[in-house]
Enzyme design. Sequence first.
Site: not given
Lengths: 552, 87
Positions: A186, A428, A452, A499
Amino acid sequence: MLKGIGASEGFGIGKVMIVEEKKLEYTPHAVNDIDAEKQRYADAVAAFIEETKEQAAALRVSAGDKEAEIMEGHIGIINDPGMKMSVDGLIEGGNCAEAATEQTLDMFIGIFSATDDEMTQQRASDLKDIKNALLSILLGINEVKISEAPAGTVLVAKEVTPSMTAGINKDNIVGIITETGSQTSHSAILARAMEIPAVLSVPNALSQLSSGEQVIVDGTNGEIVTAPSEAEITDYTARRDAFLREKRELEMFRGRRTQSASGEEYELCCNIGSPKDAGKAIAADGEGVGLFRTEFLFMDRTALPTEDEQFEAYKAAAVILKGKPLIIRTLDIGGDKEIPYLGLEKEENPFMGFRAIRYCLKNREMFKSQIKAILRASAFGDVRIMFPLITAVEELREGKALVEEAKEYLRASGIAFNENIPVGVMTETAASGVIADLLAKEADFFSIGTNDLTGYTMACDRGNSDVSYLYSPFQPSVLRMIKSIIENAVKAGIPVGMCGEAAANPMMIPLLMSFGLTEFSVSAVSVLKVRKNIAKWTKAEADAVAEKVMIV
Amino acid sequence: MVSKQLTIINAQGFHMRPAQMFTAAMGKYSSDVTIKFNGKDVNGKSLLNIIPACIKCGSNIEIVCNGADENEALAEAVAMIENGFGE
Protein backbone atom coordinates in the site's frame (compact mmCIF):
# COMPACT_ATOMS: atom_id res chain seq x y z
CA MET A 1 24.10 4.61 3.22
CA LEU A 2 20.92 2.65 4.00
CA LYS A 3 19.43 0.15 1.58
CA GLY A 4 15.82 -0.63 0.91
CA ILE A 5 13.39 -1.24 -1.92
CA GLY A 6 13.02 1.58 -4.43
CA ALA A 7 9.24 1.73 -4.64
CA SER A 8 8.60 5.13 -6.16
CA GLU A 9 11.08 6.67 -8.58
CA GLY A 10 12.82 9.97 -8.20
CA PHE A 11 15.24 11.77 -5.94
CA GLY A 12 14.42 13.78 -2.83
CA ILE A 13 16.78 15.80 -0.70
CA GLY A 14 15.40 16.95 2.63
CA LYS A 15 15.14 16.72 6.39
CA VAL A 16 13.81 13.72 8.26
CA MET A 17 10.48 13.81 10.08
CA ILE A 18 9.82 10.67 12.11
CA VAL A 19 6.17 9.67 12.30
CA GLU A 20 5.42 7.14 14.97
CA GLU A 21 2.00 5.97 16.00
CA LYS A 22 1.97 6.10 19.75
CA LYS A 23 0.07 3.60 21.85
CA LEU A 24 -2.68 5.11 23.96
CA GLU A 25 -1.95 3.03 27.03
CA TYR A 26 -2.35 4.09 30.64
CA THR A 27 -2.67 2.54 34.06
CA PRO A 28 -6.00 3.45 35.61
CA HIS A 29 -5.30 5.18 38.89
CA ALA A 30 -7.45 6.09 41.87
CA VAL A 31 -8.41 9.73 42.16
CA ASN A 32 -8.39 11.67 45.42
CA ASP A 33 -9.01 15.21 44.22
CA ILE A 34 -12.20 14.81 42.24
CA ASP A 35 -12.51 18.46 41.28
CA ALA A 36 -8.96 18.57 39.95
CA GLU A 37 -9.61 15.45 37.86
CA LYS A 38 -12.81 16.98 36.45
CA GLN A 39 -10.76 20.05 35.59
CA ARG A 40 -8.20 17.85 33.77
CA TYR A 41 -11.02 16.50 31.67
CA ALA A 42 -12.42 19.98 31.04
CA ASP A 43 -8.98 21.21 29.96
CA ALA A 44 -8.60 18.25 27.60
CA VAL A 45 -12.00 19.05 26.09
CA ALA A 46 -11.00 22.67 25.56
CA ALA A 47 -7.75 21.61 23.87
CA PHE A 48 -9.68 19.12 21.75
CA ILE A 49 -12.13 21.78 20.59
CA GLU A 50 -9.35 24.13 19.62
CA GLU A 51 -7.53 21.40 17.68
CA THR A 52 -10.71 20.28 15.95
CA LYS A 53 -11.57 23.82 14.87
CA GLU A 54 -8.14 24.12 13.25
CA GLN A 55 -8.53 20.78 11.49
CA ALA A 56 -12.00 21.73 10.27
CA ALA A 57 -10.68 25.00 8.87
CA ALA A 58 -7.88 23.14 7.06
CA LEU A 59 -10.33 20.57 5.71
CA ARG A 60 -12.66 23.28 4.45
CA VAL A 61 -9.85 24.42 2.15
CA SER A 62 -8.51 21.00 1.11
CA ALA A 63 -11.67 18.89 0.99
CA GLY A 64 -14.72 21.17 1.11
CA ASP A 65 -17.55 22.21 3.40
CA LYS A 66 -19.06 18.78 3.88
CA GLU A 67 -15.92 17.22 5.34
CA ALA A 68 -15.39 20.27 7.52
CA GLU A 69 -18.92 19.99 8.91
CA ILE A 70 -18.33 16.38 9.92
CA MET A 71 -15.25 17.53 11.80
CA GLU A 72 -17.22 20.32 13.46
CA GLY A 73 -19.79 17.73 14.48
CA HIS A 74 -17.12 16.28 16.75
CA ILE A 75 -17.27 19.47 18.77
CA GLY A 76 -21.03 19.01 19.14
CA ILE A 77 -20.48 15.49 20.41
CA ILE A 78 -17.86 16.41 22.96
CA ASN A 79 -20.04 19.25 24.25
CA ASP A 80 -22.98 16.90 24.57
CA PRO A 81 -24.61 17.03 28.01
CA GLY A 82 -24.92 13.23 28.09
CA MET A 83 -21.20 12.90 27.56
CA LYS A 84 -20.20 15.33 30.30
CA MET A 85 -22.69 13.82 32.72
CA SER A 86 -21.30 10.34 32.23
CA VAL A 87 -17.64 11.38 32.48
CA ASP A 88 -18.22 13.50 35.58
CA GLY A 89 -20.23 10.70 37.16
CA LEU A 90 -17.42 8.20 36.56
CA ILE A 91 -14.81 10.60 37.97
CA GLU A 92 -16.97 11.10 41.04
CA GLY A 93 -17.02 7.32 41.37
CA GLY A 94 -13.23 7.42 41.70
CA ASN A 95 -12.12 6.85 38.12
CA CYS A 96 -9.32 8.82 36.51
CA ALA A 97 -10.17 11.08 33.58
CA GLU A 98 -8.64 8.61 31.08
CA ALA A 99 -10.77 5.71 32.32
CA ALA A 100 -13.88 7.90 32.53
CA THR A 101 -13.36 9.08 28.94
CA GLU A 102 -12.73 5.62 27.61
CA GLN A 103 -15.68 4.02 29.40
CA THR A 104 -18.07 6.79 28.40
CA LEU A 105 -17.14 6.72 24.73
CA ASP A 106 -17.09 2.94 24.63
CA MET A 107 -20.61 2.98 26.05
CA PHE A 108 -21.82 5.33 23.31
CA ILE A 109 -19.91 3.40 20.66
CA GLY A 110 -21.76 0.32 21.89
CA ILE A 111 -25.13 2.08 21.68
CA PHE A 112 -24.44 3.42 18.18
CA SER A 113 -23.16 0.08 16.92
CA ALA A 114 -26.14 -1.80 18.33
CA THR A 115 -28.74 0.14 16.30
CA ASP A 116 -29.96 -1.41 13.09
CA ASP A 117 -29.41 1.84 11.21
CA GLU A 118 -26.38 1.79 8.97
CA MET A 119 -25.71 5.52 9.09
CA THR A 120 -25.79 5.49 12.87
CA GLN A 121 -23.43 2.53 12.99
CA GLN A 122 -20.99 4.48 10.85
CA ARG A 123 -21.03 7.35 13.30
CA ALA A 124 -19.47 4.99 15.85
CA SER A 125 -16.18 5.56 13.99
CA ASP A 126 -16.43 9.29 14.73
CA LEU A 127 -16.76 8.42 18.39
CA LYS A 128 -13.64 6.26 18.17
CA ASP A 129 -11.71 9.16 16.63
CA ILE A 130 -12.87 11.42 19.46
CA LYS A 131 -11.89 8.86 22.06
CA ASN A 132 -8.37 8.52 20.65
CA ALA A 133 -7.90 12.26 20.32
CA LEU A 134 -9.06 12.91 23.89
CA LEU A 135 -6.90 10.14 25.30
CA SER A 136 -3.81 11.45 23.52
CA ILE A 137 -4.44 14.90 24.97
CA LEU A 138 -4.97 13.50 28.47
CA LEU A 139 -1.85 11.35 28.20
CA GLY A 140 0.17 14.23 26.82
CA ILE A 141 1.02 12.35 23.62
CA ASN A 142 1.63 14.78 20.82
CA GLU A 143 0.83 13.30 17.48
CA VAL A 144 3.19 14.51 14.82
CA LYS A 145 1.12 16.47 12.34
CA ILE A 146 2.09 15.46 8.83
CA SER A 147 -0.06 18.19 7.33
CA GLU A 148 2.16 20.76 9.04
CA ALA A 149 5.43 19.32 7.74
CA PRO A 150 7.57 22.14 6.31
CA ALA A 151 8.81 22.21 2.70
CA GLY A 152 11.62 19.74 2.09
CA THR A 153 10.44 17.04 4.52
CA VAL A 154 11.32 13.35 4.25
CA LEU A 155 8.69 11.26 6.05
CA VAL A 156 10.02 8.26 7.97
CA ALA A 157 7.43 5.78 9.30
CA LYS A 158 6.87 2.09 9.92
CA GLU A 159 4.40 2.16 7.05
CA VAL A 160 2.32 4.75 5.24
CA THR A 161 -1.31 4.33 6.24
CA PRO A 162 -4.24 5.77 4.30
CA SER A 163 -5.02 8.13 7.18
CA MET A 164 -1.47 9.46 7.00
CA THR A 165 -1.80 10.10 3.28
CA ALA A 166 -4.74 12.36 3.92
CA GLY A 167 -2.35 14.78 5.61
CA ILE A 168 0.43 14.66 3.02
CA ASN A 169 0.99 17.87 1.12
CA LYS A 170 2.78 16.86 -2.09
CA ASP A 171 4.57 20.18 -2.32
CA ASN A 172 6.25 19.76 1.05
CA ILE A 173 7.05 16.05 1.23
CA VAL A 174 10.09 15.28 -0.93
CA GLY A 175 10.59 11.66 0.08
CA ILE A 176 9.18 8.70 2.01
CA ILE A 177 11.09 6.03 3.93
CA THR A 178 9.38 3.07 5.61
CA GLU A 179 10.48 0.02 7.56
CA THR A 180 8.03 -2.38 5.92
CA GLY A 181 6.47 -2.89 2.51
CA SER A 182 7.45 -3.86 -0.99
CA GLN A 183 6.93 -2.72 -4.59
CA THR A 184 3.27 -3.71 -4.42
CA SER A 185 2.42 -2.73 -0.85
CA HIS A 186 0.00 0.00 0.00
CA SER A 187 2.77 2.44 0.92
CA ALA A 188 4.38 1.97 -2.51
CA ILE A 189 1.17 2.43 -4.41
CA LEU A 190 0.37 5.59 -2.48
CA ALA A 191 3.87 7.01 -2.96
CA ARG A 192 3.75 6.40 -6.70
CA ALA A 193 0.26 7.85 -6.94
CA MET A 194 1.56 11.03 -5.32
CA GLU A 195 4.80 10.95 -7.33
CA ILE A 196 6.92 11.13 -4.19
CA PRO A 197 10.26 9.25 -4.23
CA ALA A 198 10.09 6.36 -1.76
CA VAL A 199 12.40 3.72 -0.32
CA LEU A 200 10.63 0.96 1.60
CA SER A 201 11.68 -1.95 3.79
CA VAL A 202 14.65 -0.12 5.28
CA PRO A 203 15.50 -2.14 8.40
CA ASN A 204 15.24 -0.11 11.62
CA ALA A 205 14.79 3.16 9.73
CA LEU A 206 13.04 4.70 12.72
CA SER A 207 15.93 4.06 15.08
CA GLN A 208 18.68 4.74 12.55
CA LEU A 209 17.37 8.13 11.49
CA SER A 210 16.43 11.03 13.68
CA SER A 211 14.12 13.96 13.07
CA GLY A 212 15.84 16.98 11.55
CA GLU A 213 18.83 15.22 9.97
CA GLN A 214 19.45 15.70 6.28
CA VAL A 215 19.11 12.70 3.95
CA ILE A 216 18.87 11.92 0.26
CA VAL A 217 16.09 9.54 -0.79
CA ASP A 218 16.93 7.71 -4.00
CA GLY A 219 13.66 6.02 -4.91
CA THR A 220 15.03 4.87 -8.26
CA ASN A 221 17.78 2.71 -6.76
CA GLY A 222 16.31 2.07 -3.32
CA GLU A 223 19.03 3.88 -1.40
CA ILE A 224 19.21 6.48 1.33
CA VAL A 225 22.30 8.63 1.68
CA THR A 226 22.73 9.73 5.29
CA ALA A 227 24.81 12.76 6.27
CA PRO A 228 25.39 13.62 2.59
CA SER A 229 28.55 15.48 1.62
CA GLU A 230 28.34 18.60 -0.49
CA ALA A 231 29.54 16.65 -3.52
CA GLU A 232 26.76 14.11 -3.00
CA ILE A 233 24.16 16.84 -2.72
CA THR A 234 25.39 18.39 -5.98
CA ASP A 235 25.38 15.01 -7.67
CA TYR A 236 21.86 14.08 -6.54
CA THR A 237 20.50 17.52 -7.32
CA ALA A 238 21.68 17.00 -10.90
CA ARG A 239 20.10 13.55 -11.00
CA ARG A 240 16.85 14.90 -9.63
CA ASP A 241 16.74 17.62 -12.26
CA ALA A 242 17.48 15.14 -15.06
CA PHE A 243 14.72 12.89 -13.75
CA LEU A 244 12.22 15.74 -13.71
CA ARG A 245 13.32 16.81 -17.20
CA GLU A 246 12.66 13.33 -18.56
CA LYS A 247 9.26 13.44 -16.94
CA ARG A 248 8.49 16.62 -18.84
CA GLU A 249 9.54 14.89 -22.06
CA LEU A 250 6.93 12.24 -21.40
CA GLU A 251 4.36 14.99 -21.59
CA MET A 252 4.90 14.93 -25.36
CA PHE A 253 2.99 11.66 -25.43
CA ARG A 254 -0.09 13.25 -23.94
CA GLY A 255 -3.10 13.22 -26.23
CA ARG A 256 -1.49 10.77 -28.65
CA ARG A 257 -2.86 7.39 -29.66
CA THR A 258 -1.33 4.33 -28.07
CA GLN A 259 0.35 2.52 -30.94
CA SER A 260 3.47 0.58 -31.83
CA ALA A 261 6.12 1.95 -34.17
CA SER A 262 4.52 -0.18 -36.89
CA GLY A 263 1.01 1.16 -36.25
CA GLU A 264 -0.71 -1.56 -34.19
CA GLU A 265 -3.10 0.09 -31.76
CA TYR A 266 -3.59 -0.77 -28.11
CA GLU A 267 -5.91 0.39 -25.40
CA LEU A 268 -4.19 2.10 -22.46
CA CYS A 269 -6.31 2.32 -19.32
CA CYS A 270 -5.85 3.00 -15.62
CA ASN A 271 -6.34 1.08 -12.38
CA ILE A 272 -8.41 3.02 -9.87
CA GLY A 273 -9.64 2.57 -6.31
CA SER A 274 -12.37 5.20 -5.99
CA PRO A 275 -14.65 7.31 -8.20
CA LYS A 276 -12.35 10.27 -7.58
CA ASP A 277 -9.48 8.34 -9.15
CA ALA A 278 -11.49 8.18 -12.37
CA GLY A 279 -10.85 11.91 -12.67
CA LYS A 280 -7.14 11.27 -12.16
CA ALA A 281 -7.21 8.61 -14.88
CA ILE A 282 -8.67 11.11 -17.31
CA ALA A 283 -6.23 13.79 -16.18
CA ALA A 284 -3.37 11.34 -16.77
CA ASP A 285 -4.64 10.77 -20.35
CA GLY A 286 -5.90 7.24 -19.63
CA GLU A 287 -8.28 5.86 -22.27
CA GLY A 288 -10.58 4.27 -19.71
CA VAL A 289 -10.43 2.20 -16.54
CA GLY A 290 -9.20 -1.39 -16.79
CA LEU A 291 -9.63 -2.11 -13.10
CA PHE A 292 -11.92 -0.37 -10.62
CA ARG A 293 -11.28 -1.91 -7.21
CA THR A 294 -14.48 -1.79 -5.16
CA GLU A 295 -13.04 -2.64 -1.73
CA PHE A 296 -12.97 1.03 -0.67
CA LEU A 297 -16.77 0.92 -0.41
CA PHE A 298 -16.56 -1.89 2.12
CA MET A 299 -13.60 -0.84 4.21
CA ASP A 300 -13.28 1.49 7.19
CA ARG A 301 -16.89 1.13 8.20
CA THR A 302 -19.02 -1.03 10.44
CA ALA A 303 -21.67 -2.39 8.08
CA LEU A 304 -22.16 -3.31 4.43
CA PRO A 305 -22.75 -0.47 1.97
CA THR A 306 -26.27 -0.39 0.55
CA GLU A 307 -27.02 -1.06 -3.09
CA ASP A 308 -27.83 2.64 -3.58
CA GLU A 309 -24.57 3.74 -2.04
CA GLN A 310 -22.64 1.43 -4.35
CA PHE A 311 -24.68 2.50 -7.34
CA GLU A 312 -23.86 6.15 -6.67
CA ALA A 313 -20.12 5.39 -6.54
CA TYR A 314 -20.10 3.28 -9.74
CA LYS A 315 -22.30 5.77 -11.53
CA ALA A 316 -20.03 8.65 -10.47
CA ALA A 317 -17.04 6.91 -12.06
CA ALA A 318 -19.02 6.08 -15.21
CA VAL A 319 -20.17 9.67 -15.56
CA ILE A 320 -16.62 11.00 -15.16
CA LEU A 321 -15.39 8.60 -17.86
CA LYS A 322 -18.02 9.83 -20.35
CA GLY A 323 -18.47 6.59 -22.26
CA LYS A 324 -14.89 5.34 -21.94
CA PRO A 325 -14.64 1.73 -20.71
CA LEU A 326 -15.00 1.08 -16.97
CA ILE A 327 -14.20 -2.44 -15.77
CA ILE A 328 -15.57 -2.87 -12.25
CA ARG A 329 -14.09 -5.74 -10.27
CA THR A 330 -16.52 -7.29 -7.81
CA LEU A 331 -15.55 -7.44 -4.14
CA ASP A 332 -12.09 -8.92 -3.59
CA ILE A 333 -11.84 -9.34 0.18
CA GLY A 334 -10.05 -11.92 2.22
CA GLY A 335 -6.35 -12.64 1.82
CA ASP A 336 -4.60 -9.55 3.14
CA LYS A 337 -7.70 -7.36 2.94
CA GLU A 338 -9.67 -7.72 6.14
CA ILE A 339 -13.13 -6.32 6.80
CA PRO A 340 -14.04 -6.88 10.45
CA TYR A 341 -17.86 -6.71 10.18
CA LEU A 342 -17.97 -9.51 7.61
CA GLY A 343 -16.90 -11.82 10.42
CA LEU A 344 -14.41 -13.77 8.31
CA GLU A 345 -12.60 -16.26 10.48
CA LYS A 346 -8.83 -16.17 10.76
CA GLU A 347 -7.46 -18.73 8.39
CA GLU A 348 -4.32 -20.79 8.38
CA ASN A 349 -3.77 -19.86 4.76
CA PRO A 350 -5.85 -16.80 3.82
CA PHE A 351 -4.54 -16.46 0.26
CA MET A 352 -5.73 -19.97 -0.51
CA GLY A 353 -8.88 -19.65 1.50
CA PHE A 354 -12.27 -18.04 1.68
CA ARG A 355 -11.86 -14.86 -0.34
CA ALA A 356 -13.01 -12.84 -3.37
CA ILE A 357 -15.44 -14.70 -5.68
CA ARG A 358 -15.51 -17.65 -3.28
CA TYR A 359 -16.84 -15.47 -0.49
CA CYS A 360 -19.24 -13.65 -2.79
CA LEU A 361 -20.80 -16.84 -4.19
CA LYS A 362 -21.50 -17.97 -0.62
CA ASN A 363 -23.00 -14.61 0.33
CA ARG A 364 -25.39 -14.19 -2.53
CA GLU A 365 -27.57 -11.40 -1.21
CA MET A 366 -24.53 -9.19 -0.65
CA PHE A 367 -23.10 -10.18 -4.03
CA LYS A 368 -26.39 -9.59 -5.82
CA SER A 369 -26.71 -6.11 -4.37
CA GLN A 370 -23.26 -5.28 -5.76
CA ILE A 371 -24.13 -6.75 -9.16
CA LYS A 372 -27.42 -4.82 -9.25
CA ALA A 373 -25.58 -1.62 -8.39
CA ILE A 374 -23.08 -2.23 -11.22
CA LEU A 375 -25.88 -3.05 -13.67
CA ARG A 376 -27.73 0.14 -12.75
CA ALA A 377 -24.51 2.12 -13.32
CA SER A 378 -24.21 0.50 -16.77
CA ALA A 379 -26.99 2.82 -17.93
CA PHE A 380 -24.51 5.68 -17.55
CA GLY A 381 -21.47 4.48 -19.51
CA ASP A 382 -19.46 1.57 -20.91
CA VAL A 383 -19.50 -0.45 -17.69
CA ARG A 384 -18.20 -4.02 -17.54
CA ILE A 385 -18.17 -6.60 -14.73
CA MET A 386 -15.09 -8.57 -13.76
CA PHE A 387 -14.90 -11.48 -11.29
CA PRO A 388 -11.66 -11.87 -9.32
CA LEU A 389 -9.85 -15.09 -8.37
CA ILE A 390 -11.67 -17.40 -10.79
CA THR A 391 -10.23 -20.92 -10.61
CA ALA A 392 -12.97 -23.01 -12.23
CA VAL A 393 -15.49 -22.60 -15.04
CA GLU A 394 -18.32 -23.27 -12.56
CA GLU A 395 -17.49 -20.11 -10.65
CA LEU A 396 -17.81 -18.03 -13.80
CA ARG A 397 -21.10 -19.75 -14.64
CA GLU A 398 -22.50 -19.19 -11.17
CA GLY A 399 -21.47 -15.54 -11.27
CA LYS A 400 -23.03 -15.07 -14.68
CA ALA A 401 -26.24 -16.73 -13.47
CA LEU A 402 -26.40 -14.18 -10.66
CA VAL A 403 -25.92 -11.38 -13.19
CA GLU A 404 -28.89 -12.79 -15.13
CA GLU A 405 -30.99 -12.98 -11.95
CA ALA A 406 -30.14 -9.37 -11.14
CA LYS A 407 -31.06 -8.33 -14.70
CA GLU A 408 -34.40 -10.10 -14.36
CA TYR A 409 -35.11 -8.19 -11.17
CA LEU A 410 -34.19 -4.82 -12.68
CA ARG A 411 -36.22 -5.54 -15.80
CA ALA A 412 -39.28 -6.36 -13.67
CA SER A 413 -38.75 -3.15 -11.69
CA GLY A 414 -38.40 -1.07 -14.85
CA ILE A 415 -34.85 0.08 -13.98
CA ALA A 416 -32.53 0.91 -16.87
CA PHE A 417 -29.27 -1.02 -17.48
CA ASN A 418 -27.15 -2.32 -20.34
CA GLU A 419 -28.60 -5.70 -21.42
CA ASN A 420 -25.30 -6.59 -23.10
CA ILE A 421 -22.96 -5.74 -20.26
CA PRO A 422 -19.71 -7.69 -20.76
CA VAL A 423 -18.79 -10.11 -17.96
CA GLY A 424 -15.11 -10.99 -17.74
CA VAL A 425 -12.57 -12.91 -15.71
CA MET A 426 -9.59 -11.58 -13.84
CA THR A 427 -7.09 -14.30 -14.67
CA GLU A 428 -4.86 -14.20 -11.64
CA THR A 429 -4.61 -17.80 -10.49
CA ALA A 430 -2.49 -20.60 -11.88
CA ALA A 431 -5.73 -22.55 -12.34
CA SER A 432 -7.29 -19.89 -14.55
CA GLY A 433 -4.10 -19.79 -16.61
CA VAL A 434 -4.17 -23.51 -17.21
CA ILE A 435 -7.86 -23.52 -18.22
CA ALA A 436 -7.75 -20.22 -20.10
CA ASP A 437 -9.10 -21.98 -23.21
CA LEU A 438 -12.19 -23.16 -21.32
CA LEU A 439 -12.78 -19.82 -19.63
CA ALA A 440 -12.34 -17.93 -22.90
CA LYS A 441 -15.36 -19.75 -24.32
CA GLU A 442 -17.64 -18.31 -21.65
CA ALA A 443 -16.07 -14.99 -20.65
CA ASP A 444 -16.50 -11.74 -22.56
CA PHE A 445 -12.97 -10.63 -21.74
CA PHE A 446 -9.87 -11.44 -19.68
CA SER A 447 -7.74 -9.21 -17.56
CA ILE A 448 -4.49 -10.64 -16.26
CA GLY A 449 -3.74 -9.73 -12.66
CA THR A 450 0.01 -10.30 -12.62
CA ASN A 451 0.55 -9.63 -8.93
CA ASP A 452 -1.48 -12.59 -7.73
CA LEU A 453 -0.74 -14.64 -10.85
CA THR A 454 2.97 -14.44 -10.07
CA GLY A 455 2.41 -15.28 -6.40
CA TYR A 456 0.13 -18.24 -7.09
CA THR A 457 2.21 -19.60 -9.95
CA MET A 458 5.48 -19.38 -8.03
CA ALA A 459 3.82 -20.38 -4.72
CA CYS A 460 5.61 -17.39 -3.28
CA ASP A 461 4.59 -14.72 -0.78
CA ARG A 462 5.79 -11.40 -2.15
CA GLY A 463 5.87 -9.89 1.32
CA ASN A 464 8.28 -12.50 2.70
CA SER A 465 11.80 -11.24 2.13
CA ASP A 466 13.26 -14.76 2.42
CA VAL A 467 11.44 -15.94 -0.68
CA SER A 468 10.71 -12.71 -2.55
CA TYR A 469 13.63 -13.39 -4.95
CA LEU A 470 11.31 -15.94 -6.58
CA TYR A 471 8.58 -13.39 -7.03
CA SER A 472 9.02 -12.11 -10.57
CA PRO A 473 6.67 -12.01 -13.54
CA PHE A 474 9.76 -12.77 -15.66
CA GLN A 475 10.05 -16.28 -14.23
CA PRO A 476 9.63 -18.64 -17.21
CA SER A 477 6.62 -20.27 -15.56
CA VAL A 478 4.82 -16.95 -15.19
CA LEU A 479 5.73 -15.81 -18.72
CA ARG A 480 4.38 -19.06 -20.16
CA MET A 481 1.21 -18.59 -18.12
CA ILE A 482 0.76 -15.03 -19.42
CA LYS A 483 1.44 -16.10 -23.00
CA SER A 484 -1.06 -18.92 -22.82
CA ILE A 485 -3.78 -16.71 -21.33
CA ILE A 486 -3.32 -14.08 -24.04
CA GLU A 487 -3.15 -16.60 -26.88
CA ASN A 488 -6.30 -18.37 -25.72
CA ALA A 489 -8.16 -15.07 -25.52
CA VAL A 490 -6.98 -14.12 -29.01
CA LYS A 491 -8.04 -17.53 -30.32
CA ALA A 492 -11.51 -17.08 -28.80
CA GLY A 493 -11.72 -13.54 -30.17
CA ILE A 494 -12.16 -11.81 -26.81
CA PRO A 495 -10.21 -8.76 -25.59
CA VAL A 496 -7.43 -9.43 -23.11
CA GLY A 497 -5.87 -6.85 -20.84
CA MET A 498 -3.35 -6.77 -18.06
CA CYS A 499 -4.07 -4.83 -14.90
CA GLY A 500 -1.10 -5.85 -12.77
CA GLU A 501 2.05 -3.85 -12.14
CA ALA A 502 3.87 -5.79 -14.88
CA ALA A 503 1.81 -4.05 -17.59
CA ALA A 504 3.92 -0.94 -17.00
CA ASN A 505 7.28 -2.74 -16.98
CA PRO A 506 9.36 -1.58 -20.01
CA MET A 507 10.89 -5.05 -20.41
CA MET A 508 7.51 -6.77 -20.25
CA ILE A 509 5.83 -4.45 -22.74
CA PRO A 510 7.37 -5.88 -25.99
CA LEU A 511 6.54 -9.40 -24.82
CA LEU A 512 2.91 -8.47 -24.20
CA MET A 513 2.72 -6.73 -27.59
CA SER A 514 4.05 -9.84 -29.26
CA PHE A 515 1.74 -12.23 -27.38
CA GLY A 516 -1.26 -10.19 -28.55
CA LEU A 517 -2.40 -8.24 -25.49
CA THR A 518 -5.09 -5.72 -26.46
CA GLU A 519 -5.24 -3.54 -23.37
CA PHE A 520 -2.71 -2.25 -20.83
CA SER A 521 -4.12 -1.03 -17.51
CA VAL A 522 -1.64 0.79 -15.30
CA SER A 523 -1.56 3.35 -12.51
CA ALA A 524 -2.35 6.87 -13.68
CA VAL A 525 1.25 8.08 -13.31
CA SER A 526 2.50 5.35 -15.67
CA VAL A 527 0.20 6.10 -18.61
CA LEU A 528 2.54 8.32 -20.62
CA LYS A 529 5.58 6.17 -19.90
CA VAL A 530 3.79 3.06 -21.12
CA ARG A 531 2.60 4.87 -24.24
CA LYS A 532 6.17 5.95 -24.94
CA ASN A 533 7.46 2.41 -24.40
CA ILE A 534 4.85 0.90 -26.71
CA ALA A 535 5.73 3.44 -29.39
CA LYS A 536 9.38 2.30 -29.27
CA TRP A 537 8.73 -1.12 -30.75
CA THR A 538 7.56 -2.35 -34.11
CA LYS A 539 5.54 -5.55 -34.00
CA ALA A 540 8.38 -7.41 -35.77
CA GLU A 541 10.95 -6.21 -33.22
CA ALA A 542 8.68 -7.18 -30.33
CA ASP A 543 8.19 -10.62 -31.88
CA ALA A 544 11.95 -11.07 -32.20
CA VAL A 545 12.46 -10.21 -28.52
CA ALA A 546 9.66 -12.51 -27.43
CA GLU A 547 11.02 -15.38 -29.48
CA LYS A 548 14.42 -15.10 -27.82
CA VAL A 549 12.96 -14.77 -24.34
CA MET A 550 10.61 -17.71 -24.71
CA ILE A 551 13.32 -20.13 -25.86
CA VAL A 552 14.07 -20.78 -22.20
CA MET B 1 -45.31 21.96 30.34
CA VAL B 2 -46.12 22.41 26.66
CA SER B 3 -46.00 19.89 23.83
CA LYS B 4 -46.78 19.31 20.18
CA GLN B 5 -47.07 16.28 17.90
CA LEU B 6 -45.13 16.45 14.63
CA THR B 7 -43.99 14.39 11.66
CA ILE B 8 -40.39 14.49 10.49
CA ILE B 9 -40.36 15.66 6.87
CA ASN B 10 -36.69 16.07 5.94
CA ALA B 11 -35.12 13.19 4.01
CA GLN B 12 -32.24 12.53 6.40
CA GLY B 13 -34.45 12.41 9.48
CA PHE B 14 -32.82 13.28 12.78
CA HIS B 15 -29.33 12.49 11.55
CA MET B 16 -26.00 14.13 12.24
CA ARG B 17 -26.47 17.59 10.85
CA PRO B 18 -30.14 18.10 11.79
CA ALA B 19 -29.48 16.70 15.26
CA GLN B 20 -26.54 19.05 15.64
CA MET B 21 -28.65 22.05 14.64
CA PHE B 22 -31.43 20.95 16.93
CA THR B 23 -29.34 20.33 20.04
CA ALA B 24 -27.39 23.54 19.50
CA ALA B 25 -30.67 25.48 19.35
CA MET B 26 -32.24 23.73 22.34
CA GLY B 27 -29.09 24.18 24.40
CA LYS B 28 -29.90 27.89 24.63
CA TYR B 29 -32.99 27.28 26.73
CA SER B 30 -33.13 26.43 30.39
CA SER B 31 -36.21 24.23 29.91
CA ASP B 32 -35.95 20.49 29.56
CA VAL B 33 -36.61 19.37 25.99
CA THR B 34 -37.81 15.81 25.44
CA ILE B 35 -38.55 14.05 22.18
CA LYS B 36 -41.09 11.28 22.66
CA PHE B 37 -40.61 8.67 19.96
CA ASN B 38 -41.52 5.02 19.71
CA GLY B 39 -42.50 4.89 23.39
CA LYS B 40 -39.15 6.30 24.48
CA ASP B 41 -38.08 9.64 25.96
CA VAL B 42 -35.10 11.12 24.17
CA ASN B 43 -33.17 14.07 25.61
CA GLY B 44 -33.62 16.83 23.03
CA LYS B 45 -30.40 18.51 24.07
CA SER B 46 -28.20 15.45 23.60
CA LEU B 47 -26.81 14.48 20.23
CA LEU B 48 -25.65 11.20 21.69
CA ASN B 49 -29.26 10.44 22.71
CA ILE B 50 -30.94 11.60 19.52
CA ILE B 51 -28.75 9.88 16.95
CA PRO B 52 -29.09 6.28 18.14
CA ALA B 53 -32.87 6.83 18.48
CA CYS B 54 -32.88 6.61 14.65
CA ILE B 55 -35.73 9.06 14.07
CA LYS B 56 -36.27 8.89 10.34
CA CYS B 57 -38.22 10.78 7.72
CA GLY B 58 -41.93 10.11 8.26
CA SER B 59 -41.56 9.31 11.97
CA ASN B 60 -44.23 10.71 14.30
CA ILE B 61 -42.81 12.37 17.38
CA GLU B 62 -43.93 14.59 20.22
CA ILE B 63 -41.81 17.47 21.49
CA VAL B 64 -42.27 18.23 25.20
CA CYS B 65 -40.76 21.35 26.78
CA ASN B 66 -40.84 21.99 30.49
CA GLY B 67 -39.40 25.02 32.27
CA ALA B 68 -39.29 28.79 32.45
CA ASP B 69 -38.82 29.38 28.72
CA GLU B 70 -40.83 26.37 27.51
CA ASN B 71 -42.97 28.31 25.04
CA GLU B 72 -40.01 29.83 23.23
CA ALA B 73 -38.17 26.49 23.17
CA LEU B 74 -41.17 24.67 21.74
CA ALA B 75 -41.79 27.35 19.12
CA GLU B 76 -38.21 27.14 17.83
CA ALA B 77 -38.19 23.32 17.91
CA VAL B 78 -41.43 23.14 15.92
CA ALA B 79 -40.23 25.71 13.41
CA MET B 80 -37.00 23.77 12.77
CA ILE B 81 -38.74 20.44 12.28
CA GLU B 82 -41.56 21.86 10.17
CA ASN B 83 -39.19 23.52 7.76
CA GLY B 84 -37.22 20.29 7.44
CA PHE B 85 -34.03 21.71 8.98
CA GLY B 86 -33.59 23.81 5.88
CA GLU B 87 -32.74 20.75 3.77
